[in-house]
Write an enzyme that holds these catalytic residues in place. Structure first.
Site: not given
Length: 465
Positions: A148, A85, A438
């Protein structure tokens, strides 16, 4: 170790497989039948399992929560815990976040570094070992997680239904080896506001931050002000004195106060600039009376603001393994007549969440603040540096990279390693590499991808032989 040479032959396959899995938008969505975390994560899991079978491994789907690929014999198992994910893509990308495009030798896309690229690398590391015919005394199992980033429901399900590996690692942090992770708690500091005005200034709204585990890059307050000219003059004096990133927008007698910060991970609050702390500092300059708002602002500025280790509010804990506690005020809001400040704490390995809570409660005793404990406590991870697992991984890292000076480290972040006993984080990022996790334009270079495949093959061999 002819399996290392085999990996070079897989280069085209490794790149193609990474591109293909990046094209699957595996952000958690509403659950569907057999898809507990939505369609995207399930499709990524399906892809990984089908690829595993194609590469010759036994593969199993655990009701859409997780899955695994494995090979080998033996009573003991080496586990690799990876996740498929990803966090949402956000904005501002140069290349499509789910395109898997290659530019200047780099594969771009959400998940390339965290954690799809390393997952593919591990799969092909396993293929090299299998095809080389090396003798192994332990099985190797690559476990695929699917949530996660948003709750670890995948790991809870996995360990409820499957036996835990004997030892293992997660390719989801940094090299050389992360042998310790601090404990993690999230909680609120709340104060009822019986009156929201003071000295002709009324606070109408207050909000800031995006998530508890992020240093907030924006916060704002809406104020109703009777004497706008006086307020504006005070604002100019403040900016001249402090030069903090505070701007205001005045419409009639309402003032919007905006604070800009710089985001960073909640485990390293000192690397960012907290917009809530900037906002509270300015409001402390404006609110000078005796009121509920003033009390909260003063306590924040005296005991929390611009302090990163909890030293001002009774939880400045520290140990010789993981260092100082990390304290991040991540969210603030004015809601239902009270101010709610959400805190993310990473407490040292040798301490406990109880020590954190007890210290804060003692510190705020006699004030109007109330501590509301969170519902979870992610306990610290610690595997001794002289353990077989850590020493073996360090040996492999040094041999494969030539970096003989690096030592195992501890972090404030949390990885899958803490989901089981005797596991650590091992890569994929090398010391000094840019942090793209991210962030927009996340990428992994093809050379990096190939290098970690070789490191993981060597590591799995040494652990399983």
């Amino acid at each position: 170790m002819n399996f290392i040479n085999l990996i070079d032959e897989y280069r085209e396959e490794i790149v193609k497989s990474t591109q293909e899995i990046i094209k699957i938008k595996s952000v958690e969505e509403e659950p569907k039948e057999n898809m507990p975390f939505g369609e995207g994560p399930y499709k990524a899991l399906q892809y990984a399992l089908e690829l595993s079978k194609k590469l010759g491994f036994d593969a199993k789907n655990l009701e859409g929560y997780a899955g695994y690929a494995e090979f080998g014999q033996g009573e003991e198992t080496i586990g690799v815990l990876a996740h498929l994910d990803v966090v949402p893509e956000g904005t501002g990308w140069t290349y499509p976040p789910y395109g898997g495009e290659i530019h200047d030798g780099k594969i771009y896309g959400r998940g390339t570094a965290d954690d799809k690229g390393p997952t593919i690398a591990t799969l092909y590391a396993m293929k090299a070992l299998k095809e080389s015919g090396v003798n192994l005394n332990r099985k190797i199992r690559l476990i695929f997680g699917t949530n996660e980033e948003t709750g670890w429901g995948c790991m809870h399900y996995y360990f409820k239904h499957e036996k835990a590996p004997t030892m293992g690692f997660t390719p989801d942090a940094d090299f050389p080896v992360i042998y310790g992770e601090k404990g993690i708690i999230v909680f609120n500091l709340e104060q009822k506001i019986n009156s929201n005005d003071c000295d002709s200034i009324k606070i109408v709204d207050l909000k800031g931050g995006n998530a508890p585990n992020m240093v907030p890059d924006y916060a704002e307050a809406i104020l109703e002000v009777e004497n706008i000219d006086s307020f504006d003059e005070k604002y100019k004096e403040y900016i001249k004195e402090k030069k903090y990133p505070i701007t205001i927008n005045i419409e009639n007698n309402q003032v919007k106060v905006m604070a800009e910060g710089i985001s960073a991970h909640g485990s390293t609050p000192e690397k960012g600039e907290n917009a809530i702390s900037y906002l509270m500092d300015f409001l402390g300059y404006i609110f000078e009376g005796k009121c509920d708002i003033c009390d909260f602002i003063n306590i924040y500025n005296e005991r929390i603001g611009f302090k990163h280790n909890g030293e001002g509010i009774g939880c400045g804990l520290e140990d010789d393994i993981s260092g100082k506690l990390n304290f991040n005020p991540g969210l603030i809001k004015l809601e239902d007549g009270k101010i709610i400040l959400t805190i993310n704490v990473r407490y040292p390995i040798k301490t406990t969440s109880k020590e954190v809570y007890d210290g804060i409660r003692a510190n705020i005793d006699g004030t109007k603040l109330e501590l509301v404990e969170g519902t979870s406590d992610s306990k610290p991870l610690y595997v001794p540096k002289n353990s077989f697992l850590v020493e073996t991984l360090m040996k492999v890292y040094k041999e494969q990279t030539g970096d003989i000076s690096s030592e195992p480290v501890t972090i404030g972040g949390g990885t899958y390693a803490r989901a089981m006993e005797n596991a650590v984080a091992f890569g994929p990022m090398f010391p000094g590499q840019p942090d793209v996790v991210h962030q927009k334009d996340e990428y992994i270079s093809i050379e990096h991808l190939m290098k970690i495949t070789k490191i993981y093959a060597h590591a799995l061999y040494e652990l399983a032989k």
